[in-house]
Design a protein around this motif. Structure first.
Motif, PDB file in Angstrom:
ATOM      1  N   LEU A  42       0.826  -1.217   0.000  1.00  0.00           N
ATOM      2  CA  LEU A  42       0.000   0.000   0.000  1.00  0.00           C
ATOM      3  C   LEU A  42       0.859   1.266   0.000  1.00  0.00           C
ATOM      4  O   LEU A  42       0.419   2.315  -0.466  1.00  0.00           O
ATOM      5  CB  LEU A  42      -0.930   0.012   1.218  1.00  0.00           C
ATOM      6  CG  LEU A  42      -1.943  -1.135   1.324  1.00  0.00           C
ATOM      7  CD1 LEU A  42      -2.788  -0.979   2.588  1.00  0.00           C
ATOM      8  CD2 LEU A  42      -2.849  -1.207   0.097  1.00  0.00           C
ATOM      9  N   HIS A  43       2.084   1.144   0.520  1.00  0.00           N
ATOM     10  CA  HIS A  43       2.921   2.337   0.696  1.00  0.00           C
ATOM     11  C   HIS A  43       3.092   3.200  -0.553  1.00  0.00           C
ATOM     12  O   HIS A  43       2.995   4.429  -0.469  1.00  0.00           O
ATOM     13  CB  HIS A  43       4.269   1.986   1.328  1.00  0.00           C
ATOM     14  CG  HIS A  43       4.220   2.083   2.818  1.00  0.00           C
ATOM     15  ND1 HIS A  43       3.990   3.280   3.454  1.00  0.00           N
ATOM     16  CD2 HIS A  43       4.313   1.146   3.774  1.00  0.00           C
ATOM     17  CE1 HIS A  43       3.950   3.069   4.751  1.00  0.00           C
ATOM     18  NE2 HIS A  43       4.133   1.772   4.982  1.00  0.00           N
ATOM     19  N   PRO A  44       3.347   2.578  -1.720  1.00  0.00           N
ATOM     20  CA  PRO A  44       3.535   3.442  -2.904  1.00  0.00           C
ATOM     21  C   PRO A  44       2.315   4.311  -3.219  1.00  0.00           C
ATOM     22  O   PRO A  44       2.417   5.243  -4.012  1.00  0.00           O
ATOM     23  CB  PRO A  44       3.767   2.432  -4.033  1.00  0.00           C
ATOM     24  CG  PRO A  44       4.171   1.169  -3.368  1.00  0.00           C
ATOM     25  CD  PRO A  44       3.542   1.165  -2.016  1.00  0.00           C
ATOM     26  N   PHE A  45       1.190   4.013  -2.614  1.00  0.00           N
ATOM     27  CA  PHE A  45      -0.047   4.743  -2.939  1.00  0.00           C
ATOM     28  C   PHE A  45      -0.420   5.759  -1.860  1.00  0.00           C
ATOM     29  O   PHE A  45      -1.482   6.351  -1.907  1.00  0.00           O
ATOM     30  CB  PHE A  45      -1.205   3.749  -3.121  1.00  0.00           C
ATOM     31  CG  PHE A  45      -0.962   2.768  -4.232  1.00  0.00           C
ATOM     32  CD1 PHE A  45      -1.345   3.082  -5.534  1.00  0.00           C
ATOM     33  CD2 PHE A  45      -0.339   1.553  -3.995  1.00  0.00           C
ATOM     34  CE1 PHE A  45      -1.121   2.190  -6.579  1.00  0.00           C
ATOM     35  CE2 PHE A  45      -0.106   0.657  -5.036  1.00  0.00           C
ATOM     36  CZ  PHE A  45      -0.492   0.974  -6.329  1.00  0.00           C
ATOM     37  N   GLU A  46       0.440   5.932  -0.863  1.00  0.00           N
ATOM     38  CA  GLU A  46       0.021   6.729   0.293  1.00  0.00           C
ATOM     39  C   GLU A  46      -0.048   8.231   0.019  1.00  0.00           C
ATOM     40  O   GLU A  46      -0.657   8.961   0.782  1.00  0.00           O
ATOM     41  CB  GLU A  46       0.923   6.462   1.507  1.00  0.00           C
ATOM     42  CG  GLU A  46       2.320   7.016   1.330  1.00  0.00           C
ATOM     43  CD  GLU A  46       3.189   6.840   2.565  1.00  0.00           C
ATOM     44  OE1 GLU A  46       2.656   6.496   3.632  1.00  0.00           O
ATOM     45  OE2 GLU A  46       4.403   7.039   2.438  1.00  0.00           O
ATOM     46  N   CYS A  47       0.581   8.686  -1.058  1.00  0.00           N
ATOM     47  CA  CYS A  47       0.508  10.118  -1.355  1.00  0.00           C
ATOM     48  C   CYS A  47       0.622  10.335  -2.854  1.00  0.00           C
ATOM     49  O   CYS A  47       0.940   9.408  -3.603  1.00  0.00           O
ATOM     50  CB  CYS A  47       1.624  10.881  -0.641  1.00  0.00           C
ATOM     51  SG  CYS A  47       3.274  10.476  -1.243  1.00  0.00           S
ATOM     52  N   ARG A  54      -0.075  12.320   3.704  1.00  0.00           N
ATOM     53  CA  ARG A  54       0.081  10.877   3.493  1.00  0.00           C
ATOM     54  C   ARG A  54      -0.995  10.117   4.245  1.00  0.00           C
ATOM     55  O   ARG A  54      -1.357  10.475   5.355  1.00  0.00           O
ATOM     56  CB  ARG A  54       1.442  10.395   4.031  1.00  0.00           C
ATOM     57  CG  ARG A  54       2.615  10.871   3.233  1.00  0.00           C
ATOM     58  CD  ARG A  54       3.913  10.502   3.951  1.00  0.00           C
ATOM     59  NE  ARG A  54       5.008  11.296   3.391  1.00  0.00           N
ATOM     60  CZ  ARG A  54       5.755  10.886   2.376  1.00  0.00           C
ATOM     61  NH1 ARG A  54       5.544   9.701   1.837  1.00  0.00           N
ATOM     62  NH2 ARG A  54       6.718  11.652   1.914  1.00  0.00           N
ATOM     63  N   GLN A  55      -1.443   9.062   3.631  1.00  0.00           N
ATOM     64  CA  GLN A  55      -2.460   8.234   4.263  1.00  0.00           C
ATOM     65  C   GLN A  55      -2.476   6.885   3.549  1.00  0.00           C
ATOM     66  O   GLN A  55      -2.553   6.847   2.319  1.00  0.00           O
ATOM     67  CB  GLN A  55      -3.841   8.919   4.117  1.00  0.00           C
ATOM     68  CG  GLN A  55      -5.006   8.096   4.572  1.00  0.00           C
ATOM     69  CD  GLN A  55      -4.947   7.796   6.054  1.00  0.00           C
ATOM     70  OE1 GLN A  55      -4.891   8.706   6.886  1.00  0.00           O
ATOM     71  NE2 GLN A  55      -4.915   6.512   6.413  1.00  0.00           N
ATOM     72  N   LEU A  56      -2.422   5.807   4.307  1.00  0.00           N
ATOM     73  CA  LEU A  56      -2.548   4.499   3.668  1.00  0.00           C
ATOM     74  C   LEU A  56      -4.025   4.200   3.422  1.00  0.00           C
ATOM     75  O   LEU A  56      -4.857   4.460   4.283  1.00  0.00           O
ATOM     76  CB  LEU A  56      -1.963   3.405   4.564  1.00  0.00           C
ATOM     77  CG  LEU A  56      -0.451   3.336   4.692  1.00  0.00           C
ATOM     78  CD1 LEU A  56      -0.065   2.126   5.542  1.00  0.00           C
ATOM     79  CD2 LEU A  56       0.217   3.254   3.323  1.00  0.00           C
ATOM     80  N   PRO A  57      -4.353   3.667   2.250  1.00  0.00           N
ATOM     81  CA  PRO A  57      -5.752   3.297   2.018  1.00  0.00           C
ATOM     82  C   PRO A  57      -6.058   1.964   2.704  1.00  0.00           C
ATOM     83  O   PRO A  57      -5.150   1.250   3.108  1.00  0.00           O
ATOM     84  CB  PRO A  57      -5.816   3.134   0.502  1.00  0.00           C
ATOM     85  CG  PRO A  57      -4.430   2.727   0.103  1.00  0.00           C
ATOM     86  CD  PRO A  57      -3.491   3.395   1.088  1.00  0.00           C
ATOM     87  N   GLY A  94      -2.896  16.863  -3.719  1.00  0.00           N
ATOM     88  CA  GLY A  94      -3.414  15.808  -2.841  1.00  0.00           C
ATOM     89  C   GLY A  94      -4.736  15.245  -3.320  1.00  0.00           C
ATOM     90  O   GLY A  94      -5.482  14.662  -2.527  1.00  0.00           O
ATOM     91  N   GLY A  95      -5.030  15.373  -4.598  1.00  0.00           N
ATOM     92  CA  GLY A  95      -6.300  14.876  -5.138  1.00  0.00           C
ATOM     93  C   GLY A  95      -6.437  13.370  -5.024  1.00  0.00           C
ATOM     94  O   GLY A  95      -7.523  12.853  -4.796  1.00  0.00           O
TER      95      GLY A  95
END
Ligand SMILES: Cc1cc2nc3c(=O)[nH]c(=O)nc-3n(C[C@H](O)[C@H](O)[C@H](O)COP(=O)(O)OP(=O)(O)OC[C@H]3O[C@@H](n4cnc5c(N)ncnc54)[C@H](O)[C@@H]3O)c2cc1C
Lengths: 500, 354
Positions: A42-47, A54-57, A94-95
């Motif tokens: 998930l990390h590559p998608f956090e921002c 930053r936020q993990l989905p 941050g969209g």
């Protein structure tokens, strides 16, 4: 890092068991490797490109067919799970920031060019196709896709549509909205809609305009048909140096007044020039206070004619040096300096914050002066990069996020620049979108009734507010709170500041 | 020109209509009243809400009230060497800016420099609740909020009354020439579509039944250079020709049958529908006078991936616009009710149920 992120305004069945059920349901719809749940995946998608947020989905899904997108949306709609779409994640507002309790829907697997139709000068591509890949594929026909954001090697056409992205050539060739014909869109309910047409217009309301720049709040774009243009016979760039930023600003007005619309008209100030020069050795004059890059394109003779005129205007406006690129290689180099201005500034400062306001061009001297004054007041240097032709400013505030309080100061500084843009008749965002970053600044630009009208548009597409909730358009409640906080904050910290 | 800001008075009329649920028929000079379904409801007159509010040629932006005559705007721009690059048809001496944008009308230059909506930068509207709202702005680039201003273009007034509109304007090309050669429609389609792949400054192309006309505009150098590459004779008095085409005053339009507007991909071969044809927009917009009924024509156009509307007809009680698929129509209705919850504006002008 940031806690002021507003959660979706819906009642979520948010519990560990429900999450497990959701993930299992998604796994039933997609191949195993297309549903990511491990933290490391998930990390590559956090921002996105604005990495201060930053936020993990909860989960990332990577569908590859329209049908898969439809079934994911039906499932999420039924269970009232919010969905955030993501292209390449190069967005600067941050969209594409994920939600802790939401699905992140990546379009990364939609990367096929479906059709290039040279006779009608159009191309149909999947949303995950990179901007530059379209022009590369069309090149054998002497055609290209005009909008060219500096991020064009990485950003996707789906993201471009969602942000209505521009580029250095949009003064002459327009933004994304001017260069697309048709979209296929999956709604939150899972319905597949065709918006626009392969023809120059379509029946009914102009929903194509409405979708463009809607930041993933109205639907998931699953196919894009773009217009292609004939590659100009020749393009040439003129570089002019000035010992005063104001003179450069006036030269821009003089060029437009002469009846010439350059293909690109960009300005950089001293700090940006030096950073770019150190980074890519573009041959910029390091001691200039400002440079203008003016690109002319068209037929051979036309370009020659315009270069003569432009050189005269630039000299007449007090340029200390006017240089025409000697050959294509030098032209590319001049542009490389400009297109790598952001990363170049990234090298001279631990962090930088990119602003994206647009102003009426004649306000440039005033706005630059105010930015300079505020820079001194906050103790934060600013490098200025502009799409000067259309008044779109990109001041880059240099800061260090590791110094306590510096990010907060930077954000306040940035909001004040945006407020200034609105005050002089401009806008808080020219091309990067509101996202999560400028959600509070929307309260400067729009009244409650206007925001309510936006909410009604949103509700027509997505009545439960499940698509990218909390982005782009603030709730009235949020603006009321922000207004109160803002005044309060301003009075406490800077009573000495002029407010207008 | 006398300038008037009637915003407040218009707002009061809308508030009253909202209260009483009275339908309103938004009218400028009435030059576009032949378009779409017969308007009903009480006339709300925006004709006198006029005046150029802001225009600085260096900014390439003009802002005017919706009742401002197009002719006034074009004359003002001409004084500064600028134009409305979408070359709007007027269809009447008194045509207003508001009507032009509401009907999204563009002339011959449209495929090459953009449509009416492409040049809209911002607007001020009165919605169906009587609220005065501003969207977009007076700058070239603006992505704050949904693009409501461009949504207004082509909505035929069904979403709100346009009060003020900001447009991007462009310099008038320094030189222009029109080149003509005799050929069939099929040949014209071939050559017009081939031009799309060429870097020539073409800014209009049509086939009027037996001739293909191509207009080249730009710097003097560019025009004379391109002239050598495009075959045909130089047309004398080309300006009159294009103006007549734009205004439907060309002899082709002296016809009594129903006039259909057909939109297809430009390279689409001639369609097998009986009638007389004129191809504009490089083949992308085709005018047809035919006795065939709408559904037969529609079927044929849809097969070719296009869409059709009835542009001029004596019978306007029938379907005039390409019907929308059910989910899209439902979306239109939801958007409409968000702007105009009591459906007071131009009820049924576009579609019966909007
Ligand atoms: C170095 C650098 C330079 C840049 N230069 C420019 C520039 O010159 N001009 C400019 O305009 N921008 C520029 N950008 C910003 C950015 O590249 C653009 O906004 C770009 O369009 C984002 O595309 P993306 O694929 O990365 O989208 P993402 O960042 O992944 O997403 C952007 C937004 O679009 C939504 N979205 C993405 N795909 C879809 C889809 N298929 N359906 C629905 N919604 C979707 C997301 O939810 C999000 O809200 C730059 C960025 C960087 C890092």
């Amino acid at each position: 890092m940031h806690t002021h992120f507003e959660a979706a305004g819906v009642a979520l069945p948010y519990s560990h068991e429900n999450n497990t059920i959701l993930i299992r349901s998604l796994q039933n719809l997609l191949p195993k490797e297309s549903v990511l749940t491990d933290a490391e995946d998930l990390h590559p998608f956090e921002c996105d490109g604005l990495s201060v947020y930053r936020q993990l989905p909860l989960v990332v899904v990577l569908p590859e067919t329209m049908e898969q997108v439809q079934s994911i949306m039906r499932l999420c709609h039924a269970q009232r799970i919010p969905v955030v779409a993501r292209g390449a994640g190069t967005g600067l507002s941050g969209g594409a920031l994920p939600l802790a309790d939401g699905v992140l829907l990546s379009l990364a697997k939609f990367k096929r060019i479906l059709n290039i139709d040279p006779r009608n000068a159009m191309a149909t591509v999947q949303p995950g196709v990179r901007n530059l890949a379209i022009s590369e594929a069309a090149a054998i026909y002497g055609l290209y896709y005009a909008p060219d954001p500096s991020s064009q090697i990485a950003c996707t056409i789906g993201g471009n549509v969602a942000e209505n992205s521009g580029g250095v050539h949009c003064l002459k060739y327009g933004l994304t909205v001017h260069n697309i014909l048709m979209l296929k869109v999956v709604t939150m309910e899972g319905e597949l809609l065709t918006i626009g047409a392969e023809t120059l217009d379509s029946a009914g309301y102009d929903l194509l305009a409405l979708m463009t720049g809607s930041e993933g709040l109205l639907g998931i774009i699953v196919e894009v048909t773009v217009k292609l243009l004939a590659k100009p016979e020749r393009a040439q760039v003129v570089l002019a140096a000035f010992d005063d930023v104001m003179k450069a600003g006036e030269a821009v007005g003089a060029i437009i007044s002469a009846g010439i619309i350059p293909a690109g008209l960009e300005m950089m100030d001293k700090l940006a020039i030096q950073a770019a020069e150190d980074f890519v050795h573009a041959g910029y004059p390091r001691d200039a206070e400002a440079i203008l890059l003016c690109e002319l394109d068209g037929t051979n003779a036309e370009v020659s004619e315009h270069i003569m005129t432009i050189r005269k205007i630039l000299t007449g406006s007090g340029a200390t040096e006017v240089r025409t690129a000697a050959d294509e290689a030098e032209r590319q180099l001049f542009w490389k300096g400009r297109k790598s201005a952001f990363p170049a500034v990234g090298r001279i400062s631990p962090d930088y914050y990119c602003i994206d306001g647009t102003i009426p061009r004649h306000q440039l001297p005033h706005v630059l002066r105010r930015i300079g004054e505020m820079s001194a007041e906050y103790g934060l240097p600013v490098a200025n990069v502009f799409h000067a032709g259309d008044g779109n400013l990109h001041p880059l505030i240099l800061f260090d996020a590791n110094k306590p309080g510096e990010l907060a100061r930077t954000e306040e500084f940035s909001r004040r620049i945006l407020q200034l843009c609105v005050e002089v008749g401009g806008t808080i965002t020219g091309e990067h979108g509101v996202g999560i970053e400028k959600i509070d600044s929307m309260c400067f630009q729009f009244q409650s009734a206007e925001l309510s009208q936006f909410h009604s548009v949103k509700a027509a597409f997505d009545p439960h507010g499940l698509l990218n909730p909390g982005k782009a358009v603030p709730t009235l409640h949020r603006c009321a709170e922000f207004g109160a906080m803002h005044v309060h904050h301003g009075q406490l910290c800077h009573p000495e500041l002029e407010r207008f | 020109m006398d300038e008037h800001d009637l915003g407040k008075a218009l707002q009061q009329q809308v508030l009253d209509a909202f209260e009483k649920e009275n339908p309103l028929n938004i009218t400028g000079s009435g030059s576009k009243s032949f378009l779409g379904h017969v308007p009903h409801g009480q006339t709300i007159d925006v004709f006198k809400h006029r005046g150029i509010v802001n225009y600085d040629p260096r900014e390439l932006v003009l802002t005017a009230r919706s009742g401002t005559p197009l002719s006034k705007i074009e004359a003002t721009l001409a004084d500064a060497g600028q134009i409305l690059a979408f070359e709007p048809p007027h269809f009447g001496n008194q045509a207003t800016l508001g009507g032009t944008i509401a009907c999204a009308l563009s002339g011959p230059r449209r495929p090459y420099s953009g449509s009416a909506r492409d040049f809209v930068l911002g607007c001020q509207i009165l919605n169906g609740r009587g609220e005065i709202l501003r969207f977009g702005g007076q700058v070239m680039k603006n992505v704050a909020g949904y693009d409501v201003s461009r949504l207004m273009a082509g909505a035929y007034g069904t979403l709100g009354i346009l009060l003020e509109i900001s447009l991007k304007v462009l310099p008038r090309p320094a030189a222009s020439i029109t080149v003509t050669h005799e050929c069939s429609a099929a040949e014209a389609i071939e050559s017009m579509s081939a031009l799309l792949g060429k870097p020539y400054p073409v800014d209009a192309a049509c086939h009027d039944g037996d001739h293909c006309h191509v207009r080249i505009s730009g710097s003097a150098q560019a025009v004379s250079e391109a002239r050598t590459k495009i075959p045909g004779e130089t047309m004398p008095d080309a300006e009159t020709f294009w103006a007549a085409l734009r205004e439907h005053e060309h002899p082709f339009f002296d016809h009594r049958n129903t006039l259909y507007r057909i939109m297809v991909k430009p390279a689409t071969p001639p369609l097998p529908i009986e009638g007389s044809w004129l191809l504009d927009w490089g083949g992308a917009q085709r005018w047809l006078f035919s006795r065939k009924d709408f559904s037969t024509i529609r079927h044929c156009v849809e097969q070719a991936g296009g869409h059709v509307s009835v542009f001029r007809s004596d019978d306007r009680a029938v379907e005039l616009f390409q019907p929308l698929p059910a989910p899209l129509l439902a979306l239109h209705q939801r958007i409409k009710s968000g702007f105009d919850p009591k459906s007071i504006f131009n009820r049924g002008r576009l579609y019966g149920n909007l």
